[in-house]
Design a protein around this motif. Sequence first.
Motif, PDB file in Angstrom:
ATOM      1  N   ASN A  86      12.511  -0.234  -1.643  1.00 38.96           N
ATOM      2  CA  ASN A  86      13.111  -1.380  -2.310  1.00 38.96           C
ATOM      3  C   ASN A  86      14.232  -1.893  -1.423  1.00 38.96           C
ATOM      4  O   ASN A  86      14.959  -1.109  -0.813  1.00 38.96           O
ATOM      5  N   THR A  99      11.007  -5.695  -4.134  1.00 36.73           N
ATOM      6  CA  THR A  99      10.727  -4.331  -4.553  1.00 36.73           C
ATOM      7  C   THR A  99       9.384  -3.878  -3.993  1.00 36.73           C
ATOM      8  O   THR A  99       8.643  -4.662  -3.401  1.00 36.73           O
ATOM      9  N   ARG A 100       9.098  -2.629  -4.189  1.00 33.30           N
ATOM     10  CA  ARG A 100       7.860  -2.047  -3.684  1.00 33.30           C
ATOM     11  C   ARG A 100       6.640  -2.854  -4.128  1.00 33.30           C
ATOM     12  O   ARG A 100       6.547  -3.308  -5.256  1.00 33.30           O
TER      13      ARG A 100
END
Length: 323
Positions: A86, A99-100
């Motif tokens: 992240n 984010t991922r």
Amino acid sequence: MKIRFKSIGFNNGELKKCFDKGMRTSLLLENKHSNLNVGTGELKEIHLNQAFVLHQNYNNVNLENHSLQIKQSQSVFLLQFVMEGNKTISINDIEYHLTRNTYNLFYIPSLSYTHNYFQTKKNILNIYFKESFLKDKMGKSFINNSKQYLEAKKENQFYSFFEKGLVVNKQLRNIINEFLTCSFEGVTKKSYLEAKLTELVLMALASNYSATKTYNLREADKENLIRIENYMRANLKEDLSIEKLSALAGFNTSKFKNDFKEVFKMPVFKYLTSLRIEKAIELILKHDYTISQASYEVGYKNPQHFTVAFKKKLGYLPSELLT
């Protein structure tokens, strides 16, 4: 054109790259850095015609949070895919989150900025290119139809093409994997990588082409929808039904749903789910909320419902944020 990367992860503290006009080259230039100061893994450079690729794939064993400071001599575009980890991009005290399992396209003028990382494992593909590359791949209309980008360029300001990070779906992951694991050599490898890079850019951006178009709504209606979007952000814990939001906007439900999708490029509840998941991630990572506490705080009465929505959107479980 010069781009300077500074990080304690590099053995000499920085990585300097110089490019010709338009980042053009007739050669395939590759370099790997496997002896990193902060952990195990690999930092890989690939310079193709009109594009520079930097792949970060490593675990930080010495620290969890670290930054990468960048200074560039000219404006550049960055198409960034975050498969693991992240992060934020910090520019002039403003932060842009990824984010991922998400990606975004950024226009970055000639200035200094910082990438901040918040987890030990990082698998991030960074693709830098000039406007000429984007026009070659997407056509001039992609640029010309983005009024906000043109205004940002004129004012020499940072611009994010998509307000929210878009999901790195299975198709994009497959293309990225094929690009990074190419086994060809010489001219064949160069041709293959350039073809795969073109495919990746097209698949990532063409399906979201409408996000760059202008819309034909009355200014008052647009302002109303922006006001409602702000209300949603500030009241995620509430029961935000279509009927309630439509009434607050002063629209019937059909007009509200259609106009909201036109402005924010996704249906109301899909957008609301994105807001709730984004806020929950912030609460978990930055404020030490448990998954159950975060899910309740953003409007889910049952944590399991939050987990299902999270997995459906991002492709992994919220518990993996803590690993």
